[in-house]
Design an enzyme around this catalytic site. Sequence first.
Site, PDB file in Angstrom:
ATOM      1  N   THR A 259      -2.895 -46.895  -4.524  1.00  0.00           N
ATOM      2  CA  THR A 259      -3.044 -48.713  -5.127  1.00  0.00           C
ATOM      3  C   THR A 259      -4.142 -48.303  -6.877  1.00  0.00           C
ATOM      4  O   THR A 259      -5.372 -47.726  -6.090  1.00  0.00           O
ATOM      5  CB  THR A 259      -3.259 -50.078  -4.426  1.00  0.00           C
TER       6      THR A 259
ATOM      7  N   ASP B 163      -1.449 -54.744   2.064  1.00  0.00           N
ATOM      8  CA  ASP B 163      -2.784 -55.429   1.990  1.00  0.00           C
ATOM      9  C   ASP B 163      -2.915 -56.082   0.171  1.00  0.00           C
ATOM     10  O   ASP B 163      -4.102 -56.388   0.036  1.00  0.00           O
ATOM     11  CB  ASP B 163      -3.589 -54.723   2.700  1.00  0.00           C
TER      12      ASP B 163
ATOM     13  N   GLY C  50      -4.425 -47.259   0.643  1.00  0.00           N
ATOM     14  CA  GLY C  50      -4.039 -46.577   1.971  1.00  0.00           C
ATOM     15  C   GLY C  50      -2.976 -47.151   2.974  1.00  0.00           C
ATOM     16  O   GLY C  50      -2.496 -48.121   2.181  1.00  0.00           O
TER      17      GLY C  50
ATOM     18  N   GLY D 128      -1.294 -49.804   3.780  1.00  0.00           N
ATOM     19  CA  GLY D 128      -1.734 -51.550   4.069  1.00  0.00           C
ATOM     20  C   GLY D 128      -1.828 -52.649   5.800  1.00  0.00           C
ATOM     21  O   GLY D 128      -2.611 -53.171   5.882  1.00  0.00           O
TER      22      GLY D 128
HETATM   23  N1  ASP Z   1      -2.148 -50.849   0.572  1.00  0.00           N
HETATM   24  C1  ASP Z   1      -0.831 -49.641  -0.072  1.00  0.00           C
HETATM   25  C2  ASP Z   1       0.240 -50.411   0.746  1.00  0.00           C
HETATM   26  O1  ASP Z   1       0.100 -50.342   1.864  1.00  0.00           O
HETATM   27  C3  ASP Z   1      -0.694 -48.769  -0.902  1.00  0.00           C
HETATM   28  C4  ASP Z   1      -1.796 -47.499  -0.801  1.00  0.00           C
HETATM   29  O2  ASP Z   1      -2.808 -48.048  -1.837  1.00  0.00           O
HETATM   30  O3  ASP Z   1      -2.003 -46.536  -1.062  1.00  0.00           O
HETATM   31  O4  ASP Z   1       0.399 -50.979   0.411  1.00  0.00           O
END
Ligand code: ASP
Length: 308
Positions: free
Chosen positions: A151, A182, A203, A205
């Site tokens: 993200t 998230d 990461g 979520g």
């Molecule tokens: N946090 C994001 C999600 O879970 C993905 C990411 O930031 O790697 O959609």
Amino acid sequence: MYAIIGTWKMSLQGLTEARDMLACGRNAADAVERAIMCVEDNPAYVSVGYGALPARDGRVLLDAGWMDGQTLRVGGVMAAENLRNPIRAARLLCGRETNCLLAGRGAEQFAVSAGLPLRDMRTQGSQARWREAMQALADEEPLTAYRGHDTVCVIGLDAQGRMVAGTSTSGLFLKEPGRVGDSPLVGSGFYCDARYGGAAATGLGEDIMRGCLSYEAVSLMRRGASAQEACEEALRGLSDTHRRLGEDAGSVSLIALSAQGGFGAATTLPLFPFAVGSAQGAYLCAARTTPQGLAIGPAAPEELDGVD
Ligand code: ASP
């Protein structure tokens, strides 16, 4: 004084432009929007915006979140299709008293009514990645494709003390259509209170939500922690939960910016690049997990080859 911080190497170019805007006296909201749009518009960044990672049905479904640190209002779009810049919709929705989080078709209809441009967000590259991954699934390879995600999160502080946090992502590669991560969820993917600071996470979520990680980091700053201490302690809390439950450490990274312009970052990964901007310029940094603990410092782009 002004400052801005963004996740991953991909944020550097936009962050550099945003930093220049802050240096010229522009507000934090315009700077954060600029930094994120720069990533959304570039199909080379495969987990955000145009050409991003498709869901299992081949559609590019995007999440974005926005928080105004003055008013504590939030805006967000979830599983939104065809929005050229999801972050612009999230910012506009943040100005509303009600209906500030919109999902799916509602988000698209809002974008049309607000005069925001639509676009087919699929590219040849995103479709090729999707076909290849679906073939791997058909060949019964495990769904390691979930590892493809990231993200762009940006937190900005302008010379007037205004603060904003924004996030934008396609979430997990091959996610179930309708899955929301998230990133558009206040408190988990981002939080910002101009009195204390802002934080944002990237990461998995589903893990980030378990600790309301961004709220936790801002709440630690409210209680006197520096941005760096807040990131480390908030992430330690989540890691303790994983350990207590006998689970893997997960892949989660967190950035923060204090109301005084202090930067912070922490990660469960071996290496997590991020970018910062201030009166000293805009440059890449990295958080590294070492046997001695977390090491944070500037990083040359060539040190980060092969890392997002
Ligand atoms: N946090 C994001 C999600 O879970 C993905 C990411 O930031 O790697 O959609």
